[in-house]
Design a protein around this motif. Structure first.
Motif, PDB file in Angstrom:
ATOM      1  N   PRO A  44       0.844  -1.193   0.000  1.00  0.00           N
ATOM      2  CA  PRO A  44       0.000   0.000   0.000  1.00  0.00           C
ATOM      3  C   PRO A  44       0.878   1.241   0.000  1.00  0.00           C
ATOM      4  N   PRO A  45       0.501   2.281  -0.750  1.00  0.00           N
ATOM      5  CA  PRO A  45       1.325   3.499  -0.798  1.00  0.00           C
ATOM      6  C   PRO A  45       1.559   4.071   0.594  1.00  0.00           C
ATOM      7  N   LEU A  46       2.745   4.608   0.782  1.00  0.00           N
ATOM      8  CA  LEU A  46       3.066   5.266   2.049  1.00  0.00           C
ATOM      9  C   LEU A  46       2.278   6.569   2.140  1.00  0.00           C
ATOM     10  N   LEU A  47       1.548   6.730   3.218  1.00  0.00           N
ATOM     11  CA  LEU A  47       0.768   7.951   3.411  1.00  0.00           C
ATOM     12  C   LEU A  47       1.709   9.142   3.558  1.00  0.00           C
ATOM     13  N   ARG A  48       1.321  10.270   2.997  1.00  0.00           N
ATOM     14  CA  ARG A  48       2.191  11.454   3.030  1.00  0.00           C
ATOM     15  C   ARG A  48       2.017  12.239   4.326  1.00  0.00           C
ATOM     16  N   GLU A  49       1.669  11.577   5.358  1.00  0.00           N
ATOM     17  CA  GLU A  49       1.544  12.207   6.672  1.00  0.00           C
ATOM     18  C   GLU A  49       1.710  11.142   7.737  1.00  0.00           C
ATOM     19  N   ALA A  50       2.122  11.551   8.906  1.00  0.00           N
ATOM     20  CA  ALA A  50       2.259  10.614  10.022  1.00  0.00           C
ATOM     21  C   ALA A  50       0.887  10.307  10.604  1.00  0.00           C
ATOM     22  N   TYR A  51       0.730   9.095  11.085  1.00  0.00           N
ATOM     23  CA  TYR A  51      -0.511   8.721  11.759  1.00  0.00           C
ATOM     24  C   TYR A  51      -0.532   9.342  13.149  1.00  0.00           C
ATOM     25  N   THR A  52      -1.704   9.815  13.563  1.00  0.00           N
ATOM     26  CA  THR A  52      -1.861  10.412  14.886  1.00  0.00           C
ATOM     27  C   THR A  52      -3.161   9.916  15.511  1.00  0.00           C
ATOM     28  N   ALA A  53      -3.200   9.902  16.831  1.00  0.00           N
ATOM     29  CA  ALA A  53      -4.400   9.454  17.535  1.00  0.00           C
ATOM     30  C   ALA A  53      -5.608  10.309  17.173  1.00  0.00           C
ATOM     31  N   GLY A  54      -5.371  11.594  16.933  1.00  0.00           N
ATOM     32  CA  GLY A  54      -6.471  12.503  16.641  1.00  0.00           C
ATOM     33  C   GLY A  54      -7.093  12.324  15.278  1.00  0.00           C
ATOM     34  N   LYS A  55      -6.414  11.559  14.391  1.00  0.00           N
ATOM     35  CA  LYS A  55      -6.945  11.349  13.037  1.00  0.00           C
ATOM     36  C   LYS A  55      -6.904   9.879  12.626  1.00  0.00           C
ATOM     37  N   ILE A  56      -6.610   8.984  13.551  1.00  0.00           N
ATOM     38  CA  ILE A  56      -6.284   7.608  13.198  1.00  0.00           C
ATOM     39  C   ILE A  56      -7.391   6.898  12.429  1.00  0.00           C
ATOM     40  N   ASN A  57      -8.633   7.051  12.819  1.00  0.00           N
ATOM     41  CA  ASN A  57      -9.711   6.341  12.126  1.00  0.00           C
ATOM     42  C   ASN A  57      -9.852   6.826  10.687  1.00  0.00           C
ATOM     43  N   GLU A  58      -9.842   8.139  10.504  1.00  0.00           N
ATOM     44  CA  GLU A  58      -9.965   8.699   9.164  1.00  0.00           C
ATOM     45  C   GLU A  58      -8.759   8.332   8.294  1.00  0.00           C
ATOM     46  N   GLN A  59      -7.577   8.309   8.886  1.00  0.00           N
ATOM     47  CA  GLN A  59      -6.371   7.950   8.136  1.00  0.00           C
ATOM     48  C   GLN A  59      -6.391   6.487   7.707  1.00  0.00           C
ATOM     49  N   LEU A  60      -6.813   5.597   8.594  1.00  0.00           N
ATOM     50  CA  LEU A  60      -6.902   4.184   8.254  1.00  0.00           C
ATOM     51  C   LEU A  60      -7.967   3.949   7.189  1.00  0.00           C
ATOM     52  N   ASP A  61      -9.081   4.661   7.284  1.00  0.00           N
ATOM     53  CA  ASP A  61     -10.120   4.551   6.260  1.00  0.00           C
ATOM     54  C   ASP A  61      -9.603   5.016   4.899  1.00  0.00           C
ATOM     55  N   LYS A  62      -8.883   6.120   4.892  1.00  0.00           N
ATOM     56  CA  LYS A  62      -8.322   6.657   3.658  1.00  0.00           C
ATOM     57  C   LYS A  62      -7.352   5.657   3.029  1.00  0.00           C
ATOM     58  N   ALA A  63      -6.428   5.135   3.839  1.00  0.00           N
ATOM     59  CA  ALA A  63      -5.440   4.193   3.333  1.00  0.00           C
ATOM     60  C   ALA A  63      -6.097   2.935   2.776  1.00  0.00           C
ATOM     61  N   THR A  64      -7.104   2.438   3.469  1.00  0.00           N
ATOM     62  CA  THR A  64      -7.781   1.208   3.046  1.00  0.00           C
ATOM     63  C   THR A  64      -8.605   1.429   1.789  1.00  0.00           C
ATOM     64  N   THR A  65      -9.379   2.495   1.769  1.00  0.00           N
ATOM     65  CA  THR A  65     -10.227   2.784   0.612  1.00  0.00           C
ATOM     66  C   THR A  65      -9.392   3.016  -0.638  1.00  0.00           C
ATOM     67  N   GLU A  66      -8.339   3.802  -0.516  1.00  0.00           N
ATOM     68  CA  GLU A  66      -7.506   4.096  -1.683  1.00  0.00           C
ATOM     69  C   GLU A  66      -6.794   2.850  -2.182  1.00  0.00           C
ATOM     70  N   PHE A  67      -6.358   1.989  -1.265  1.00  0.00           N
ATOM     71  CA  PHE A  67      -5.654   0.785  -1.706  1.00  0.00           C
ATOM     72  C   PHE A  67      -6.599  -0.186  -2.400  1.00  0.00           C
ATOM     73  N   ILE A  68      -7.745  -0.438  -1.815  1.00  0.00           N
ATOM     74  CA  ILE A  68      -8.663  -1.415  -2.399  1.00  0.00           C
ATOM     75  C   ILE A  68      -9.171  -0.957  -3.753  1.00  0.00           C
ATOM     76  N   ASN A  69      -9.265   0.349  -3.969  1.00  0.00           N
ATOM     77  CA  ASN A  69      -9.769   0.860  -5.249  1.00  0.00           C
ATOM     78  C   ASN A  69      -8.664   1.219  -6.242  1.00  0.00           C
ATOM     79  N   CYS A  70      -7.403   0.893  -5.912  1.00  0.00           N
ATOM     80  CA  CYS A  70      -6.311   1.205  -6.837  1.00  0.00           C
ATOM     81  C   CYS A  70      -6.045   0.003  -7.743  1.00  0.00           C
TER      82      CYS A  70
END
Length: 266
Positions: free
Chosen positions: A179-205
């Motif tokens: 899966p592409p490396l996200l262009r930002e660090a994962y943080t507790a304040g955004k973790i759910n949205e970041q994981l959703d983004k990474a998963t959605t983009e990977f499955i649809n690539c």
């Protein structure tokens, strides 16, 4: 008789020590690290943890040296290696424990895995694949307190035990088919949205080809099949359909694409 019993006792102790070492290197055990399970649905918050880790230094490096396709400018990271090592030292000085929230633990170990992987490639600047490196996932490379964790230990002994399969699309093994490396660090304040983004983009690539009648999936789904079973349903389709723009039939055949271990270099 006593000598025979003593011999077998020594043999058993030796086998046990070696087995523990193998389990630790392969990531079957957590090496004393906390492995809280995610209670679904995961929420993003910094309010429920004894510690809020600052990942801003890694965030800046990722924005600078990772492009929109998730490919890495390793030469650029080399120039900023002091900053990367400073971040890794910062993580090493921390002591994750059960007072940390599950959000903080997820962000910490995902970022640790990704930063150590980048650092590993910088240690081996001429490799064309991470698999060309001796023991890339089994040798202790990630310093956490007085321990040295292996990348396999972080993935299998910690993250996979946290009941959050989206981690497979967040950690990056420095390979084209990862899966592409996200262009930002994962943080507790955004973790759910970041994981959703990474998963959605990977499955649809293009690493997956999903139609109503079939699903040609990344080998990640083959490597970790059971992690993606939903509610006891032994099929990958329900999980994939959760994120895929195109929904496959529940009885659609599933095949797996060949994995490209070439370096994810710009």
């Amino acid at each position: 008789m006593k000598n025979i019993l003593r011999f077998f006792s020594i043999l058993l102790i030796t086998y046990t020590v070696q087995s523990c070492a193998v389990l630790s290197a392969g990531g079957i055990i957590s090496q004393g690290q906390p492995t809280k399970e995610v209670t679904q649905p995961l929420t993003s918050t910094t309010a429920n943890s004894a510690v809020n880790v600052d990942h801003s230094q890694f965030d800046s490096l990722l924005k600078k040296h990772v492009n929109a396709q998730g490919l890495v400018d390793y030469d650029g990271f080399t120039e900023d290696r002091t900053l990367l090592e400073g971040y890794l030292n910062q993580l090493a000085e921390l002591d994750p424990n059960n007072d940390w929230s599950v959000q903080e633990l997820l962000a910490y170990y995902i970022n640790l895995y990704n930063a150590v992987t980048i650092d590993l490639i910088l240690d081996n600047p001429n490799v064309k694949s991470i698999k060309d490196i001796d023991g890339p996932w089994t040798k202790g490379r990630a310093k956490v307190g007085n321990r040295e964790l292996s990348l396999g230990g972080i993935e299998n002994g910690i993250l996979r035990k946290m009941n959050e399969p989206r981690i497979h699309f967040a950690i990056n093994c420095a390979s084209i088919s990862c899966p592409p490396l996200l262009r930002e660090a994962y943080t507790a304040g955004k973790i759910n949205e970041q994981l959703d983004k990474a998963t959605t983009e990977f499955i649809n690539c293009d690493k997956n080809t999903i139609t109503e009648d079939k699903a040609e999936l990344s080998s990640i789904f083959k490597f970790y099949t059971k992690d993606f079973y939903i509610n006891g349903n032994e099929s990958l389709i329900p999980y994939v359909n959760t994120y895929s723009d195109t929904k496959a039939r529940l009885d659609a055949p599933v095949t797996f694409k060949e994995y490209d271990w070439g370096l994810n270099k710009q």
